[in-house]
Design an enzyme around this catalytic site. Structure first.
Site, PDB file in Angstrom:
ATOM      1  N   HIS A  71       0.854  -1.194   0.000  1.00  0.00           N
ATOM      2  CA  HIS A  71       0.000   0.000   0.000  1.00  0.00           C
ATOM      3  C   HIS A  71       0.884   1.235   0.000  1.00  0.00           C
ATOM      4  O   HIS A  71       1.959   1.258   0.588  1.00  0.00           O
ATOM      5  CB  HIS A  71      -0.900   0.007   1.252  1.00  0.00           C
ATOM      6  CG  HIS A  71      -2.074   0.911   1.110  1.00  0.00           C
ATOM      7  ND1 HIS A  71      -2.002   2.241   1.380  1.00  0.00           N
ATOM      8  CD2 HIS A  71      -3.335   0.671   0.681  1.00  0.00           C
ATOM      9  CE1 HIS A  71      -3.176   2.798   1.153  1.00  0.00           C
ATOM     10  NE2 HIS A  71      -4.009   1.873   0.720  1.00  0.00           N
ATOM     11  N   ASP A 127      -7.966  -5.201  -0.586  1.00  0.00           N
ATOM     12  CA  ASP A 127      -8.422  -6.024  -1.728  1.00  0.00           C
ATOM     13  C   ASP A 127      -8.106  -7.500  -1.571  1.00  0.00           C
ATOM     14  O   ASP A 127      -8.539  -8.307  -2.399  1.00  0.00           O
ATOM     15  CB  ASP A 127      -7.773  -5.498  -3.015  1.00  0.00           C
ATOM     16  CG  ASP A 127      -8.293  -4.114  -3.351  1.00  0.00           C
ATOM     17  OD1 ASP A 127      -7.476  -3.194  -3.513  1.00  0.00           O
ATOM     18  OD2 ASP A 127      -9.526  -3.950  -3.392  1.00  0.00           O
TER      19      ASP A 127
HETATM   20  C1  SDX Z   1      -6.015   0.253  -3.125  1.00  0.00           C
HETATM   21  O1  SDX Z   1      -4.272   4.721  -1.955  1.00  0.00           O
HETATM   22  C2  SDX Z   1      -5.230   4.087  -1.425  1.00  0.00           C
HETATM   23  O2  SDX Z   1      -5.696   4.449  -0.366  1.00  0.00           O
HETATM   24  C3  SDX Z   1      -5.760   2.909  -2.232  1.00  0.00           C
HETATM   25  C4  SDX Z   1      -6.811   2.051  -1.562  1.00  0.00           C
HETATM   26  C5  SDX Z   1      -8.086   2.806  -1.332  1.00  0.00           C
HETATM   27  O3  SDX Z   1      -8.844   2.415  -0.436  1.00  0.00           O
HETATM   28  O4  SDX Z   1      -8.381   3.735  -2.132  1.00  0.00           O
HETATM   29  O5  SDX Z   1      -6.336   1.554  -0.322  1.00  0.00           O
HETATM   30  C6  SDX Z   1      -7.190   0.862  -2.443  1.00  0.00           C
HETATM   31  O6  SDX Z   1      -5.697   0.657  -4.213  1.00  0.00           O
HETATM   32  C7  SDX Z   1      -5.221  -0.800  -2.395  1.00  0.00           C
HETATM   33  C8  SDX Z   1      -3.962  -1.270  -3.219  1.00  0.00           C
HETATM   34  C9  SDX Z   1      -4.469  -2.330  -4.193  1.00  0.00           C
HETATM   35  N1  SDX Z   1      -3.377  -2.716  -5.129  1.00  0.00           N
HETATM   36  C10 SDX Z   1      -2.796  -3.900  -5.061  1.00  0.00           C
HETATM   37  O7  SDX Z   1      -3.034  -4.751  -4.201  1.00  0.00           O
HETATM   38  C11 SDX Z   1      -1.815  -4.167  -6.198  1.00  0.00           C
HETATM   39  C12 SDX Z   1      -0.518  -4.766  -5.631  1.00  0.00           C
HETATM   40  N2  SDX Z   1       0.152  -3.738  -4.838  1.00  0.00           N
HETATM   41  C13 SDX Z   1       1.093  -2.914  -5.499  1.00  0.00           C
HETATM   42  O8  SDX Z   1       0.905  -2.671  -6.842  1.00  0.00           O
HETATM   43  C14 SDX Z   1       1.647  -1.794  -4.650  1.00  0.00           C
HETATM   44  O9  SDX Z   1       1.812  -2.269  -3.380  1.00  0.00           O
HETATM   45  C15 SDX Z   1       0.885  -0.486  -4.577  1.00  0.00           C
HETATM   46  C16 SDX Z   1       0.591   0.044  -5.949  1.00  0.00           C
HETATM   47  C17 SDX Z   1      -0.384  -0.659  -3.840  1.00  0.00           C
HETATM   48  C18 SDX Z   1       1.776   0.480  -3.861  1.00  0.00           C
HETATM   49  O10 SDX Z   1       2.891   0.657  -4.691  1.00  0.00           O
HETATM   50  P1  SDX Z   1       4.158   1.396  -4.140  1.00  0.00           P
HETATM   51  O11 SDX Z   1       3.786   2.682  -3.500  1.00  0.00           O
HETATM   52  O12 SDX Z   1       5.215   1.400  -5.213  1.00  0.00           O
HETATM   53  O13 SDX Z   1       4.616   0.439  -2.989  1.00  0.00           O
HETATM   54  P2  SDX Z   1       5.863   0.683  -2.129  1.00  0.00           P
HETATM   55  O14 SDX Z   1       6.534   2.000  -2.441  1.00  0.00           O
HETATM   56  O15 SDX Z   1       5.455   0.435  -0.720  1.00  0.00           O
HETATM   57  O16 SDX Z   1       6.834  -0.474  -2.631  1.00  0.00           O
HETATM   58  C19 SDX Z   1       7.991  -0.725  -1.861  1.00  0.00           C
HETATM   59  C20 SDX Z   1       8.659  -1.887  -2.558  1.00  0.00           C
HETATM   60  C21 SDX Z   1       8.918  -1.640  -4.031  1.00  0.00           C
HETATM   61  O17 SDX Z   1      10.080  -2.367  -4.331  1.00  0.00           O
HETATM   62  P3  SDX Z   1      11.503  -1.530  -4.362  1.00  0.00           P
HETATM   63  O18 SDX Z   1      11.347  -0.459  -5.402  1.00  0.00           O
HETATM   64  O19 SDX Z   1      11.692  -0.997  -2.953  1.00  0.00           O
HETATM   65  O20 SDX Z   1      12.540  -2.592  -4.757  1.00  0.00           O
HETATM   66  O21 SDX Z   1       7.793  -3.050  -2.488  1.00  0.00           O
HETATM   67  C22 SDX Z   1       7.538  -3.508  -3.796  1.00  0.00           C
HETATM   68  C23 SDX Z   1       7.771  -2.340  -4.733  1.00  0.00           C
HETATM   69  O22 SDX Z   1       8.157  -2.825  -6.011  1.00  0.00           O
HETATM   70  N3  SDX Z   1       6.124  -3.928  -3.811  1.00  0.00           N
HETATM   71  C24 SDX Z   1       5.709  -5.139  -4.110  1.00  0.00           C
HETATM   72  C25 SDX Z   1       4.323  -5.110  -3.949  1.00  0.00           C
HETATM   73  N4  SDX Z   1       3.948  -3.874  -3.592  1.00  0.00           N
HETATM   74  C26 SDX Z   1       5.079  -3.147  -3.503  1.00  0.00           C
HETATM   75  N5  SDX Z   1       6.370  -6.253  -4.480  1.00  0.00           N
HETATM   76  C27 SDX Z   1       5.605  -7.370  -4.698  1.00  0.00           C
HETATM   77  N6  SDX Z   1       4.258  -7.404  -4.577  1.00  0.00           N
HETATM   78  C28 SDX Z   1       3.586  -6.301  -4.204  1.00  0.00           C
HETATM   79  N7  SDX Z   1       2.255  -6.339  -4.098  1.00  0.00           N
END
Ligand code: SDX
Length: 429
Positions: free
Chosen positions: A308, A365
């Site tokens: 998130h 989700d």
């Molecule tokens: C919603 O914003 C909101 O409030 C949204 C929401 C709402 O109620 O409106 O809460 C609803 O959208 C929930 C999120 C739903 N999406 C998913 O479940 C899709 C999977 N999650 C990711 O795509 C991701 O976690 C995000 C998009 C949600 C967040 O992306 P970020 O901000 O890039 O995550 P981060 O900065 O915390 O990531 C840190 C690291 C990164 O790697 P590095 O660059 O440090 O090497 O963690 C990795 C990311 O690549 N990472 C993941 C991951 N999520 C982050 N790696 C594997 N699987 C994942 N799901």
């Protein structure tokens, strides 16, 4: 605004600027950076606005480190356990929990605006039967502007509240009509004898040939999921609604834009992708392979329903939904191997250094689709369910923005393209 200031100094020019600190009632303080371009000649750079507050709001508060979510100050756990979606809708819209009379009046307003113009059903019938319901929703909700644009005075607060109520009322009707179009069934009209959530289930699953009895377990579970999905600060779709609203566009266009933003798999589209992912993993023996894929930087696969932008702790909504998923399956007397798979996936991920170090936890989700699936809602409708609930947050945030003078949103950029050059006629190229 506090008198506290932060001084920013450009070591190159020796120039300094004092930036006012803006603090709210809770959460991190912010720096007002409006003076930076004119005094230091710099714009600020923040792709994805991860370090930028776009507005002041009194609606929802999240503490990502502590896993806190409150609507108008009420903890989500209390609202989930004691309130109803329509009561939460009133709270988000107007800022206070309603009295009995206020709620009865609000519920009556919503109930008596659930019908849509018959031409809207004609519009829906024009879609191919296998059109994705989110694509249909974005188009149909945007088209509501065609039915009300000449009757709505956006400068009139009453008209704005009326438009907000209309959208909350009509979203389930439109959503159910999109589903029935896909199923080849005739549209089911709203039944004013039913509650908001019962009505949705009736419009979704009733058939003309027999009386449909709403399962109270299903109605309660969906009402809970609606509460949990209702609002969430300035997430991508809500920020989209605010940005579109800042141009003076009508609220139906704003919500239609919000629906399109929500559809993305990184946002609300994740709930559909979680079920597709669990289905692809198939069984417990393959969980390790997918955890490795999620950790592989060269693999675009992400663990859907995990991580998130704000929560760096367990999403409080995910905890509530996981408990509800168990209860729904138990109350329905069914089990779902996907629930076991999801819990095993969560257990392994939360023990894995990659997820622990990056503070990746299940989000809203991850478990919601298991409940929707148990209630017979097709995977393609999962994000539509999210949109029905989030419409309350979108219109509440839109109303809040409309109440204060707001400049049109216009981010800047770092230009990295070609510098000036002369046009060359085609024969000379
Ligand atoms: C919603 O914003 C909101 O409030 C949204 C929401 C709402 O109620 O409106 O809460 C609803 O959208 C929930 C999120 C739903 N999406 C998913 O479940 C899709 C999977 N999650 C990711 O795509 C991701 O976690 C995000 C998009 C949600 C967040 O992306 P970020 O901000 O890039 O995550 P981060 O900065 O915390 O990531 C840190 C690291 C990164 O790697 P590095 O660059 O440090 O090497 O963690 C990795 C990311 O690549 N990472 C993941 C991951 N999520 C982050 N790696 C594997 N699987 C994942 N799901």
């Amino acid at each position: 605004m506090s008198e506290q200031r932060v001084t920013l100094t450009d070591e190159g020019s020796g120039k300094s600027v004092e930036l006012p600190v803006i603090s709210g009632t809770e959460g991190e303080p912010t720096l007002s950076i409006k003076a930076v371009p004119s005094t230091l000649g710099y714009f600020t750079y923040d792709p994805g606005f991860t370090a930028t507050a776009s507005c002041t709001s009194t609606i929802t508060f999240i503490d990502g480190e502590k896993g806190i979510l409150r609507y108008r100050g009420y903890p989500i756990e209390q609202l989930a356990g004691k309130s109803t979606f329509l009561e939460v809708a009133y709270l988000l819209l107007f800022g206070e929990l309603p009295t009995t009379d206020e709620f009865d009046g609000f519920q009556s307003d919503i109930t008596h605006h659930t019908m849509v113009h018959e031409k809207l059903n004609t519009f829906i019938s024009g879609f191919h039967y296998d059109a994705h319901p989110m694509a249909m929703m974005a188009g149909v909700v945007g088209s509501l502007a065609a039915f009300y644009h000449d009757k709505m005075d956006m400068s009139d607060p009453e008209h704005r509240v009326q438009a907000a109520k209309r959208m909350i009322a009509k979203m389930p009707t439109i959503a159910a009509a999109c589903y029935r179009h896909h199923m080849g069934r005739p549209v089911a009209y709203p039944n004013n004898e039913l509650t908001y959530t019962e009505n949705f289930l009736d419009m979704m699953f009733s058939v003309p040939a027999e009386k449909y009895i709403v399962d109270p377990v299903a109605a309660k579970a969906i009402d809970l999921l609606y509460i949990l999905h209702a609002d969430h600060e300035q997430n991508a779709s809500t920020s989209t609604v605010r940005l579109v609203g800042s141009t003076g566009a009508n609220p139906y266009a704003c919500v239609s834009a919000g629906i399109s933003a929500l559809w993305g798999p990184a946002h609300g589209g994740a709930n559909e992708k979680v079920l597709i992912m669990l289905d692809e993993i198939g069984d417990l023996s393959r969980v390790g392979k997918y955890i490795d894929k999620a950790k592989d930087k060269d693999d675009p696969f992400r663990l859907m329903g995990f991580g998130h932008r704000v929560y760096k702790n367990y999403d409080p909504r995910a905890s509530i939904i996981r408990k509800a998923a168990h209860e729904v399956l138990e109350n329905l007397g069914t089990s779902d191997p996907m629930m076991d798979l999801a819990m095993e996936l969560e257990r392994i991920a939360l023990e894995d250094e990659y997820f622990v170090s990056k503070k990746l936890y299940p989000n809203v989700d991850f478990y919601s689709g298991i409940i929707y699936k148990a209630l017979g809602i097709p995977v393609s409708m999962f994000t539509v369910m999210f949109a029905i609930a989030r419409t309350v947050g979108w219109v509440s945030q839109w109303l809040e923005q409309e109440q204060t003078p707001t400049p049109i949103g216009r981010p800047r950029q770092v230009y990295a393209g070609p510098t000036e050059r002369e046009y060359v006629p085609i024969e000379s190229r």
